[in-house]
Design a protein around this motif. Structure first.
Motif, short mmCIF file in Angstrom:
data_model
loop_
_atom_site.label_atom_id
_atom_site.label_comp_id
_atom_site.label_asym_id
_atom_site.label_seq_id
_atom_site.Cartn_x
_atom_site.Cartn_y
_atom_site.Cartn_z
N CYS A 292 11.84 -8.48 -46.26
CA CYS A 292 11.46 -7.23 -47.23
C CYS A 292 10.53 -7.67 -48.07
O CYS A 292 10.36 -8.65 -48.72
CB CYS A 292 12.98 -7.32 -48.05
N PRO A 293 9.49 -6.67 -48.51
CA PRO A 293 8.49 -6.86 -49.26
C PRO A 293 8.71 -7.37 -50.77
O PRO A 293 7.96 -8.12 -51.40
CB PRO A 293 7.77 -5.63 -49.32
N GLU A 294 9.96 -7.14 -51.32
CA GLU A 294 10.22 -7.77 -52.49
C GLU A 294 11.12 -8.93 -52.17
O GLU A 294 11.61 -9.48 -53.28
CB GLU A 294 11.15 -6.73 -53.22
N ILE A 298 18.18 -9.63 -47.96
CA ILE A 298 19.18 -8.47 -47.70
C ILE A 298 20.27 -8.84 -47.09
O ILE A 298 21.52 -8.55 -47.24
CB ILE A 298 18.60 -7.22 -46.87
N CYS A 339 15.20 -3.87 -55.26
CA CYS A 339 14.87 -2.86 -54.40
C CYS A 339 14.13 -1.83 -55.03
O CYS A 339 14.57 -1.30 -55.70
CB CYS A 339 16.06 -2.62 -53.48
N THR A 340 12.92 -1.43 -54.41
CA THR A 340 12.00 -0.59 -54.75
C THR A 340 12.38 1.01 -54.05
O THR A 340 11.67 1.60 -54.21
CB THR A 340 10.55 -0.75 -54.86
N CYS A 342 11.39 1.18 -50.82
CA CYS A 342 10.31 1.38 -50.31
C CYS A 342 10.63 1.81 -48.62
O CYS A 342 9.78 2.81 -48.17
CB CYS A 342 9.27 0.12 -50.16
N GLY A 343 11.70 1.60 -48.33
CA GLY A 343 12.30 2.49 -47.00
C GLY A 343 11.83 1.23 -45.58
O GLY A 343 12.46 1.66 -44.67
N CYS A 345 12.77 -1.43 -44.53
CA CYS A 345 13.90 -1.95 -43.77
C CYS A 345 14.75 -1.06 -42.89
O CYS A 345 15.31 -1.41 -42.03
CB CYS A 345 14.83 -2.92 -44.79
N LEU A 359 22.65 -2.39 -51.50
CA LEU A 359 22.35 -3.37 -52.33
C LEU A 359 22.53 -3.20 -53.75
O LEU A 359 23.04 -4.34 -54.51
CB LEU A 359 20.53 -3.63 -52.21
S1 SF4 Z 1 14.12 -0.65 -49.23
FE1 SF4 Z 1 14.61 -2.32 -48.07
S2 SF4 Z 1 12.54 -3.16 -47.52
FE2 SF4 Z 1 12.21 -1.69 -49.36
S3 SF4 Z 1 12.35 -3.20 -51.37
FE3 SF4 Z 1 14.43 -2.22 -50.54
S4 SF4 Z 1 15.54 -3.66 -49.52
FE4 SF4 Z 1 13.39 -4.33 -49.42
#
Ligand code: SF4
Ligand code: SF4
Length: 376
Positions: A292-294, A298, A339-340, A342-343, A345, A359
């Motif tokens: 995950c970029p953050e 997960i 979690c941002t 971003c999608g 995952c 999450l």
């Molecule tokens: S959407 Fe998924 S990949 Fe993106 S920040 Fe949240 S958990 Fe991480």
């Protein structure tokens, strides 16, 4: 007490080992616990450089009687990986002095948790140079490692063939490291399971739901039996802080056979409950969503959510979740609220889970208090 061969070390260890991480209080109680454990058949005591006064307390027990039966008692200490040999040389010497020992039965590299640690271990003039010298001089008899690292890292460390044993996190409620158990067994390594009662689910204080599902067994006994019925596993650590805390675990110390039908039924009930309670929100722990970029871990966040929802293991979940962002490489990853959305995952998840929503829910349930490790 049953005894099992600790892989290629050829030591015959009791199926329970005394872990001394919780000796943070009185030396007298620590020594009482050590001698009680030995009286109950435990022949392996495990400590670490980083466990507060634990090495000194164990060293005190060595001088006040343990040395008499030294050849029947196996002592392991653990020392963190170091980039250079000189530091490790000094650390080994200091541990031997604190423990009042001429030799260690086993030395574990403590917390081989990152790829950088693995590089240090593989380096010709890194910490293993000092470990090899200590082995040649008879100060260390067997060498292994403990790890909180990823499965990929653990497999790579096993595949170096530098080690005779491994200390792993592997429990009924956390089976991610199953392939590492298999690989270690194929390499004839001894397998030591780290703290099944506490890290495996806070099973000394199980929630009512879990107690009910495990009937007629206690959650603690059933979890121990899950591990002991696996002949590849040598020994389970019991982190008793006083002699009384040895009693409950050792009730299954003579029972290493295959799971009975009643035990298998109880485990099947646990599985069924998880499917029922979680339905289409169950994280199957496939790990396909990473990275995950953050840097949110997960699968681990959702494992804790699975357990909280299915078995009311919220207290355990809060304990482990509180370690994210607080324990460095010992418990890597950020909390779920980072979690941002971003999608990234989402397309990777074979269960089509709404990961950001889960999450968020996990964070709501588990944020609790910030956790910390007991030592170091
Ligand atoms: S959407 Fe998924 S990949 Fe993106 S920040 Fe949240 S958990 Fe991480
Ligand atoms: S990909 Fe989905 S099911 Fe697999 S670990 Fe990640 S969230 Fe869980």
């Amino acid at each position: 007490m049953l005894y099992r061969r600790f892989g290629k070390t050829n030591l015959k260890l009791s199926v329970f080992s005394l872990g001394t991480m919780r000796y943070l209080g009185s030396e007298e109680i620590a020594q009482q616990t050590i001698f009680k454990a030995i009286a109950l058949g435990i022949n392996h005591i495990e400590t670490a450089r980083g466990y507060g006064n634990s090495e000194e307390y164990l060293g005190g027990a060595v001088t006040s009687g343990l040395s008499v039966c030294r050849s029947q008692i196996y002592i392991t200490t653990k020392i963190p990986p170091t980039p250079d040999a000189e530091t490790m040389r000094r650390y080994i010497h200091e541990s031997l002095v604190r423990l009042n020992l001429d030799y260690l039965d086993c030395l574990g590299i403590h917390g081989l948790n990152t790829w950088e640690h693995l590089d240090w271990v593989k380096s010709e003039d890194g910490c293993m140079q000092a470990v090899r010298e200590a082995v040649a001089e008879g100060k260390v008899r067997h060498v292994g490692f403990s790890t909180h690292g990823s499965l990929e890292l653990i497999l790579a460390a096993i595949d170096t063939d530098l080690f005779e044993f491994v200390n792993l996190h592997y429990y009924y409620f956390h089976q991610r490291n199953a392939p590492a158990i298999q690989r270690a067994a194929e390499k004839d390594m001894g397998i030591f399971i780290i703290s099944p009662a506490d890290k495996g689910g806070k099973l000394y204080t199980p929630p009512a739901k879990l107690r009910e599902l495990c009937q007629p067994f206690s959650p603690l006994a059933l979890s121990y039996r899950f591990l002991l019925s696996d002949g590849r596993i040598t020994t389970l650590s019991v982190g008793a802080a006083n002699p009384e805390e040895l009693i409950a675990p050792l009730q299954v110390a003579d029972n290493g056979g295959e799971l009975t039908q009643a035990e298998a039924i109880a485990l099947a009930k646990l599985e069924q409950q998880q499917n029922l309670a979680l339905g289409t929100e169950k994280c199957s722990q496939c790990y396909a969503c990473l990275p995950c970029p953050e840097n949110i871990h997960i699968p681990e966040v959702l494992r804790l959510r699975n357990l909280a929802v299915a078995y009311e293991m919220t207290d355990y979940g809060q304990y482990r979740y509180g370690m994210f962002e607080n324990a460095g490489h010992w418990f890597p990853g950020m909390k779920g609220n980072r979690c941002t959305e971003c999608g990234d995952c989402l397309p990777k998840c074979p269960e089509n889970l709404d990961i950001p929503a889960l999450l968020n829910d996990a964070h709501e349930r588990l944020q609790g208090k910030a956790g910390r490790r007991l030592w170091g």
